[in-house]
Design a protein around this motif. Structure first.
Motif, PDB file in Angstrom:
ATOM      1  N   PRO A 131       0.812  -1.427   0.002  1.00 23.51           N
ATOM      2  CA  PRO A 131      -0.038  -0.163   0.025  1.00 23.51           C
ATOM      3  C   PRO A 131       0.779   1.254  -0.127  1.00 23.51           C
ATOM      4  CG  PRO A 131      -0.076  -1.082   2.136  1.00 23.51           C
ATOM      5  CD  PRO A 131       0.685  -2.038   1.358  1.00 23.51           C
ATOM      6  N   MET A 170      -5.268   6.919   3.616  1.00 21.95           N
ATOM      7  CA  MET A 170      -6.328   6.943   3.602  1.00 21.95           C
ATOM      8  C   MET A 170      -6.917   8.213   4.629  1.00 21.95           C
ATOM      9  SD  MET A 170      -9.334   3.982   5.067  1.00 21.95           S
ATOM     10  CE  MET A 170      -8.929   4.534   7.092  1.00 21.95           C
ATOM     11  N   VAL A 188      -3.046   5.882   8.251  1.00 19.47           N
ATOM     12  CA  VAL A 188      -3.289   4.346   7.792  1.00 19.47           C
ATOM     13  C   VAL A 188      -3.379   4.648   6.342  1.00 19.47           C
ATOM     14  CG1 VAL A 188      -5.000   2.826   7.743  1.00 19.47           C
ATOM     15  CG2 VAL A 188      -4.678   3.923   9.902  1.00 19.47           C
ATOM     16  N   LYS A 232      -4.383   3.278   2.478  1.00 24.14           N
ATOM     17  CA  LYS A 232      -5.366   2.441   1.834  1.00 24.14           C
ATOM     18  C   LYS A 232      -4.540   0.934   1.592  1.00 24.14           C
ATOM     19  CE  LYS A 232      -8.028   6.153  -0.325  1.00 24.14           C
ATOM     20  NZ  LYS A 232      -8.748   6.617  -1.539  1.00 24.14           N
ATOM     21  N   THR A 243      -3.716  -2.224   7.602  1.00 22.96           N
ATOM     22  CA  THR A 243      -4.432  -2.841   8.632  1.00 22.96           C
ATOM     23  C   THR A 243      -3.938  -2.236  10.034  1.00 22.96           C
ATOM     24  OG1 THR A 243      -2.683  -4.231   9.160  1.00 22.96           O
ATOM     25  CG2 THR A 243      -4.392  -5.058   7.767  1.00 22.96           C
ATOM     26  N   ASP A 275     -11.905   0.893  -3.296  1.00 22.91           N
ATOM     27  CA  ASP A 275     -11.476   0.927  -2.186  1.00 22.91           C
ATOM     28  C   ASP A 275     -12.201   0.697  -1.051  1.00 22.91           C
ATOM     29  OD1 ASP A 275      -8.764   1.699  -3.065  1.00 22.91           O
ATOM     30  OD2 ASP A 275      -9.334   3.621  -3.406  1.00 22.91           O
ATOM     31  N   LEU A 288     -13.212  -0.030   3.027  1.00 20.79           N
ATOM     32  CA  LEU A 288     -12.878  -0.177   4.412  1.00 20.79           C
ATOM     33  C   LEU A 288     -13.789  -1.424   5.102  1.00 20.79           C
ATOM     34  CD1 LEU A 288     -11.479   0.947   6.948  1.00 20.79           C
ATOM     35  CD2 LEU A 288     -13.604   2.610   7.036  1.00 20.79           C
ATOM     36  N   SER A 307      -8.540  -2.236  -3.044  1.00 23.73           N
ATOM     37  CA  SER A 307      -7.929  -2.056  -1.749  1.00 23.73           C
ATOM     38  C   SER A 307      -8.803  -2.782  -0.641  1.00 23.73           C
ATOM     39  CB  SER A 307      -7.059  -0.895  -1.216  1.00 23.73           C
ATOM     40  OG  SER A 307      -8.029  -0.008  -1.384  1.00 23.73           O
ATOM     41  N   THR A 363      -8.967  -1.949   3.527  1.00 29.23           N
ATOM     42  CA  THR A 363      -8.353  -1.603   4.655  1.00 29.23           C
ATOM     43  C   THR A 363      -9.064  -1.942   5.726  1.00 29.23           C
ATOM     44  OG1 THR A 363      -7.771   0.579   3.525  1.00 29.23           O
ATOM     45  CG2 THR A 363      -7.625   0.403   5.909  1.00 29.23           C
TER      46      THR A 363
END
Length: 591
Positions: free
Chosen positions: A211, A215, A228, A230, A233, A329, A331, A387, A389
């Motif tokens: 990554p 984010m 953090v 994208k 963790t 992306d 989450l 991605s 996250t």
């Protein structure tokens, strides 16, 4: 289609021992038949001609000899258009439809298709007759809200598929055939918009890459001190009442992602009901649409069967992986992994396995690591990137971060945002403790932001230094009082407090300060660093304290004003004037 049958020979809570005839495999789905009710279960251990299965429902009424049917299928998720705006339980039953069918008190043994079979979707084919495709390649598209939902060759297909027929553009249900093809052996396949995938197997068609993109969350303490990426963790451990749920609400609303998958695993029903009531009413600040339009919720409360907690976590990850394959992306908010681990502990105890620390199974750390490894950035075949996250909320008993679940999580995540009960009790929002939290992504984020401002990484290090030094001086002051420290040390302590109160904390009830985008954070953080490096000189402690209290008030006022508006610029000018006046005092005192 049933491939094997069996009968219950032993029962221990939701763990059943079944003697079977036929062929079965690890992870296969079974149904326990009690009169007219079928209870869903999963094979977790095979020994000779007997298997041990965990039942996802209340097991009352099961007797010696109760018949069991094995389906031949693994525990799978239905994937296709219609996953957004939906609320599922841990087995992907659509809870709203189950409630319409059965009332508010959900009975056991009710299973419904996760994706509506009657809804028609506007389908536009992309692939043509004669095209040779692999698993995950795009057949066509349909619009799911504002997202272009890709209809892909099923991920369960391995090999090369040559299309022999493609449906014309039009409206189709998820079960209608939209393409046909043959593999290398000449076997024909009929493809629909609906596909299935085992939830405990990673869905990853592409190349995993590191990554690199930040984010944005609109929360200053996270974006600055514990950023953090994208595809990264992070975890948010904290005791009861420290604000984990509130923090996740903020992340789901403001984070710069396309899709949010909210997985409530073993949370209290009251908190989950609050989420279900609020999300349809909240407005997405990025699109100005209802937040629920880009959200999928897996709802498995503490009052639901404990065994279903394990499947709910994996179900949420599988849905997130599906949307990642479209180049989006995602989450994934898992709340809480501690209660998932408790379900593992309960089943491990019933299996009579050798326990690890605090009776958790010895394989706890590997299970947690395997789950977090499914997050990340995927480089797809067509050049796009998607991605996941992953944010895991951890609920350590008594706020003890030394317990096994927290420690196993900390060993695999890229950022740690530890919530403090003392900060929460002091009404500090967010209650993330900057002195114990950390992020491995600071350097990567600093390189991105330094394209706008050259010395961001240096400023972050300076802020961390002042926080640590200010905390140590504060502890000394508790023992010896203000008179026992030098004026210079007191100034460091006051600068650290100003940074904490005016930058790291935000007003969740203020429509402006509740969300602080990065373009607003940069000038404010630059101003704070100017205060750090300025060597103020005051005649006594009272004057010093009064100056910094006034400065705190001005910056707090600045945070609640529209960015770069007339009032904002006026207050910013007053702050600059206060700082210049203090520096003038310093020069006069130095003569």
């Amino acid at each position: 289609m049933t491939t094997a049958t069996g009968k219950v020979v032993k029962a221990f809570g939701n763990l059943l021992q079944v003697k079977f005839e036929g062929d079965v495999r690890q992870g296969e789905v079974a149904f326990v038949n009690i009169d007219e009710t079928k209870l869903k279960a999963e094979i977790i251990e095979i020994v000779g001609d007997e298997v041990k299965i965990q039942v996802f429902e209340d097991t009352r009424g099961i007797q010696l000899g109760t018949p069991v049917e094995f389906t031949g299928d693994l525990l799978e998720a239905e994937l296709g258009p219609g996953l957004l705006r939906a609320i599922f339980d841990g087995l992907q039953n659509p809870l709203e439809k189950v409630a319409e069918h059965s009332g508010c008190f959900l009975p056991r043994g009710i299973y419904m298709p996760a994706i509506d079979r009657q809804t028609q979707w506007d389908y536009v084919p992309v692939a043509k007759t004669g095209d040779v495709l692999d698993r995950g390649d795009t057949l066509g598209t349909t619009m799911e809200g504002r997202f272009e939902h890709l209809i892909m060759v099923p991920f369960s297909f391995f090999g090369r598929l040559t299309l022999t027929w493609v449906a014309a553009p039009g409206c189709y249900t998820v079960e209608q055939v939209i393409a046909k093809g043959v593999d290398e052996k000449g076997k024909e396949y009929a493809l629909t918009m609906l596909q299935k995938w085992p939830i405990k197997m990673a869905l990853s068609q592409g190349e995993k890459i590191s990554p690199t993109k930040m984010m944005d969350t609109g929360m200053r303490i996270l974006d600055t001190q514990m950023p953090v990426l994208k595809g990264g963790t992070f975890c948010t451990p904290g005791p009861f009442g420290a604000g984990k749920t509130v923090l996740q609400h903020h992340l789901s609303k403001y984070s710069s992602v396309d899709i949010v998958v909210l997985c409530a695993c073993g949370e209290r029903a009251g908190e989950v009901v609050e989420v279900l009531r609020e999300f349809p009413e909240l407005t997405d600040p990025h699109t100005h649409e209802p937040l629920i339009h880009r959200t999928s919720i897996i709802c498995n409360t503490s009052s639901m069967p404990v065994a279903a907690r394990e499947s709910s976590i994996y179900l949420g990850m599988t849905i997130a992986e599906y949307y990642r394959q479209m180049g989006l992306d995602v989450l994934l908010l898992a709340d809480s992994t501690s209660r998932w681990a408790q379900a593992l502990r309960e089943m491990s105890g019933r299996l009579e396995e050798i326990p690890g620390e605090e009776a958790f199974p010895a394989y706890l750390a590997s299970r947690i690591a395997a789950f977090y490894e499914r997050a990340g950035v995927l480089s797809l075949q067509d050049g796009r990137q998607g991605s996941i996250t992953l944010c895991g909320a951890v609920s350590p008993a008594g706020g003890n971060f030394e317990e096994p679940v927290t420690q196993a999580t900390l060993s695999v995540v890229g950022a740690f945002c530890g919530l403090s009960r003392s900060r929460s009790d002091a009404r500090r929002y967010p209650a993330v403790d900057p002195l114990i939290s950390w992020s491995k992504y600071v350097g990567t984020v600093a390189k991105q932001i330094e394209k706008r401002i050259s010395n961001w990484g240096e400023m972050v290090e300076r802020a961390a230094y002042f926080l640590q030094a200010g905390n140590e001086i504060g502890k000394r002051m508790e023992v010896v009082g203000e008179e026992g420290i030098s004026l210079e040390d007191m100034m460091i302590h006051l600068k650290a407090e100003l940074y904490d109160f005016c930058y790291l904390q935000q007003n969740a009830f203020d429509p402006v300060d509740s969300y602080s985008p990065l373009h607003r954070q940069i000038p404010l953080f630059t101003l704070i660093n100017e205060i750090f490096v300025t060597e103020f000189a005051f005649p006594n402690r009272d004057t010093t304290r009064e100056f910094f209290l006034n400065l705190q008030g001005k910056i707090k006022t600045l945070n609640s004003l529209e960015f770069e508006g007339g009032e904002y610029e006026a207050v910013l000018g007053q702050i600059r004037e206060m700082m210049n006046s203090a520096k003038l005092t310093m020069s006069l005192n130095g003569r």
